[in-house]
Scaffold this motif. Structure first.
Motif, PDB file in Angstrom:
ATOM      1  N   PHE A 120       0.715  -1.244  -0.079  1.00  0.00           N
ATOM      2  CA  PHE A 120      -0.051   0.063  -0.278  1.00  0.00           C
ATOM      3  C   PHE A 120       0.835   1.402   0.130  1.00  0.00           C
ATOM      4  CE2 PHE A 120      -2.222  -3.457   1.726  1.00  0.00           C
ATOM      5  CZ  PHE A 120      -3.372  -3.695   1.367  1.00  0.00           C
ATOM      6  N   ALA A 121       1.113   2.025  -1.115  1.00  0.00           N
ATOM      7  CA  ALA A 121       1.938   3.152  -1.372  1.00  0.00           C
ATOM      8  C   ALA A 121       1.316   4.155  -2.051  1.00  0.00           C
ATOM      9  CB  ALA A 121       3.128   2.510  -2.022  1.00  0.00           C
ATOM     10  N   PRO A 122       0.073   4.829  -1.478  1.00  0.00           N
ATOM     11  CA  PRO A 122      -0.391   5.930  -2.051  1.00  0.00           C
ATOM     12  C   PRO A 122       0.477   7.066  -2.374  1.00  0.00           C
ATOM     13  CG  PRO A 122      -1.024   5.749   0.045  1.00  0.00           C
ATOM     14  CD  PRO A 122      -0.217   4.570  -0.046  1.00  0.00           C
ATOM     15  N   GLY A 123       0.596   7.783  -3.490  1.00  0.00           N
ATOM     16  CA  GLY A 123       1.214   9.048  -3.826  1.00  0.00           C
ATOM     17  C   GLY A 123       2.693   8.613  -4.374  1.00  0.00           C
ATOM     18  N   VAL A 124       2.985   7.411  -4.397  1.00  0.00           N
ATOM     19  CA  VAL A 124       4.190   6.829  -5.156  1.00  0.00           C
ATOM     20  C   VAL A 124       4.184   6.707  -6.628  1.00  0.00           C
ATOM     21  CG1 VAL A 124       5.728   5.028  -5.157  1.00  0.00           C
ATOM     22  CG2 VAL A 124       4.863   5.893  -3.003  1.00  0.00           C
ATOM     23  N   ASP A 125       5.195   7.171  -7.467  1.00  0.00           N
ATOM     24  CA  ASP A 125       5.115   7.174  -8.858  1.00  0.00           C
ATOM     25  C   ASP A 125       5.420   5.701  -9.164  1.00  0.00           C
ATOM     26  OD1 ASP A 125       5.399   7.443 -11.546  1.00  0.00           O
ATOM     27  OD2 ASP A 125       7.062   8.750 -11.547  1.00  0.00           O
ATOM     28  N   PRO A 126       4.709   5.045 -10.063  1.00  0.00           N
ATOM     29  CA  PRO A 126       4.923   3.537 -10.265  1.00  0.00           C
ATOM     30  C   PRO A 126       6.291   3.523 -10.791  1.00  0.00           C
ATOM     31  CG  PRO A 126       2.731   3.972 -10.815  1.00  0.00           C
ATOM     32  CD  PRO A 126       3.377   5.303 -10.371  1.00  0.00           C
ATOM     33  N   ALA A 127       6.804   4.530 -11.664  1.00  0.00           N
ATOM     34  CA  ALA A 127       8.164   4.269 -12.314  1.00  0.00           C
ATOM     35  C   ALA A 127       9.195   4.449 -11.110  1.00  0.00           C
ATOM     36  CB  ALA A 127       8.164   5.529 -13.362  1.00  0.00           C
ATOM     37  N   ALA A 128       8.973   5.162 -10.065  1.00  0.00           N
ATOM     38  CA  ALA A 128       9.926   5.211  -9.177  1.00  0.00           C
ATOM     39  C   ALA A 128       9.984   3.808  -8.089  1.00  0.00           C
ATOM     40  CB  ALA A 128       9.561   6.586  -8.193  1.00  0.00           C
ATOM     41  N   VAL A 129       9.198   2.826  -8.481  1.00  0.00           N
ATOM     42  CA  VAL A 129       9.306   1.524  -7.681  1.00  0.00           C
ATOM     43  C   VAL A 129       9.917   0.568  -8.400  1.00  0.00           C
ATOM     44  CG1 VAL A 129       7.703  -0.216  -6.685  1.00  0.00           C
ATOM     45  CG2 VAL A 129       7.165   2.229  -6.498  1.00  0.00           C
ATOM     46  N   GLU A 130      10.793  -0.252  -7.765  1.00  0.00           N
ATOM     47  CA  GLU A 130      11.579  -1.307  -8.312  1.00  0.00           C
ATOM     48  C   GLU A 130      11.351  -2.616  -7.685  1.00  0.00           C
ATOM     49  OE1 GLU A 130      16.154  -3.033  -8.279  1.00  0.00           O
ATOM     50  OE2 GLU A 130      15.939  -0.785  -8.715  1.00  0.00           O
ATOM     51  N   VAL A 131      10.862  -3.463  -8.477  1.00  0.00           N
ATOM     52  CA  VAL A 131      10.241  -4.950  -7.829  1.00  0.00           C
ATOM     53  C   VAL A 131      11.355  -5.830  -8.515  1.00  0.00           C
ATOM     54  CG1 VAL A 131       8.437  -6.680  -7.875  1.00  0.00           C
ATOM     55  CG2 VAL A 131       7.835  -4.037  -7.791  1.00  0.00           C
ATOM     56  N   GLN A 132      11.952  -6.798  -7.522  1.00  0.00           N
ATOM     57  CA  GLN A 132      12.889  -7.743  -7.942  1.00  0.00           C
ATOM     58  C   GLN A 132      12.880  -8.993  -7.135  1.00  0.00           C
ATOM     59  OE1 GLN A 132      17.070  -6.166  -7.278  1.00  0.00           O
ATOM     60  NE2 GLN A 132      17.866  -8.013  -8.152  1.00  0.00           N
ATOM     61  N   ILE A 133      12.889 -10.030  -7.929  1.00  0.00           N
ATOM     62  CA  ILE A 133      13.063 -11.526  -7.253  1.00  0.00           C
ATOM     63  C   ILE A 133      14.351 -12.020  -7.515  1.00  0.00           C
ATOM     64  CG2 ILE A 133      12.025 -13.681  -7.003  1.00  0.00           C
ATOM     65  CD1 ILE A 133       9.268 -12.614  -7.652  1.00  0.00           C
ATOM     66  N   GLU A 134      15.249 -12.237  -6.330  1.00  0.00           N
ATOM     67  CA  GLU A 134      16.555 -12.790  -6.591  1.00  0.00           C
ATOM     68  C   GLU A 134      16.683 -14.026  -5.408  1.00  0.00           C
ATOM     69  OE1 GLU A 134      21.123 -11.654  -6.928  1.00  0.00           O
ATOM     70  OE2 GLU A 134      19.664 -10.205  -6.722  1.00  0.00           O
ATOM     71  N   LYS A 135      16.703 -15.019  -5.935  1.00  0.00           N
ATOM     72  CA  LYS A 135      17.103 -16.452  -4.802  1.00  0.00           C
ATOM     73  C   LYS A 135      16.075 -16.058  -3.895  1.00  0.00           C
ATOM     74  CE  LYS A 135      22.128 -15.801  -5.435  1.00  0.00           C
ATOM     75  NZ  LYS A 135      23.576 -15.695  -4.726  1.00  0.00           N
ATOM     76  N   GLY A 136      14.826 -16.372  -4.208  1.00  0.00           N
ATOM     77  CA  GLY A 136      13.817 -16.635  -3.235  1.00  0.00           C
ATOM     78  C   GLY A 136      13.447 -15.472  -2.596  1.00  0.00           C
ATOM     79  N   VAL A 137      13.928 -14.302  -2.734  1.00  0.00           N
ATOM     80  CA  VAL A 137      13.612 -12.971  -1.926  1.00  0.00           C
ATOM     81  C   VAL A 137      12.954 -11.928  -2.946  1.00  0.00           C
ATOM     82  CG1 VAL A 137      14.867 -11.258  -0.595  1.00  0.00           C
ATOM     83  CG2 VAL A 137      15.639 -13.594  -0.390  1.00  0.00           C
ATOM     84  N   LEU A 138      11.899 -11.585  -2.306  1.00  0.00           N
ATOM     85  CA  LEU A 138      11.343 -10.537  -3.109  1.00  0.00           C
ATOM     86  C   LEU A 138      11.730  -9.041  -2.376  1.00  0.00           C
ATOM     87  CD1 LEU A 138       8.971  -9.342  -5.119  1.00  0.00           C
ATOM     88  CD2 LEU A 138       7.382  -9.417  -3.154  1.00  0.00           C
TER      89      LEU A 138
END
Length: 144
Positions: A57-75
């Motif tokens: 839940f991140a209101p007011g955050v620009d989606p372009a400024a968010v990085e989602v990464q999955i590496e070695k079983g860690v989100l």
């Protein structure tokens, strides 16, 4: 009832705020599943037989400024929330909205398929869906 002055030059109000922030940071202890209460963005993590569902839940955050990464079983969800600038002549007395860099880390089960993960951002909620591999899903075996 606690007293909090609306004027920033009140030393006792500022000391009270600092004490509450320090207490909150001591109450939020890390675990393998992430931070406890008080971390930003707030998250719900759940599992179904077919997927792992993560809601941040991140209101007011620009989606372009968010990085989602999955590496070695860690989100990992990382990004930045820009501060809201008050009007030019306005004096700010209370500023409780979080602004700045953030990072949340969640350990995932071993049976997820990270290559098939999907993320979407809508109305201030980042929804990440990570399917489980077919081979490990429970299936019914007929008895002959």
């Amino acid at each position: 009832m606690r007293y909090r002055s609306l004027f920033p030059r009140d030393l006792f109000a500022e000391l009270d705020r600092l004490q509450r922030q320090a207490q909150q940071s001591l109450d939020a202890t890390p675990s393998i599943r992430g931070w406890n209460y008080g971390a930003y963005p707030a998250m719900n993590v759940g599992t179904t037989p077919k997927s792992v569902e993560v809601y941040a839940f991140a209101p007011g955050v620009d989606p372009a400024a968010v990085e989602v990464q999955i590496e070695k079983g860690v989100l990992t969800i990382a990004g930045e929330r820009k501060p809201v600038a008050p009007e030019e002549k306005a004096a700010v007395h209370i500023d409780e909205r979080f602004a700045g860099r953030f990072r949340r880390v969640v350990t995932l089960p071993d049976d997820v398929d990270a290559n098939a993960a999907a993320a979407r951002y809508r109305d201030g909620v980042l929804h990440i869906s990570i399917p489980r591999r077919e081979a490990v899903q429970p299936r019914r075996i007929a008895i002959e």
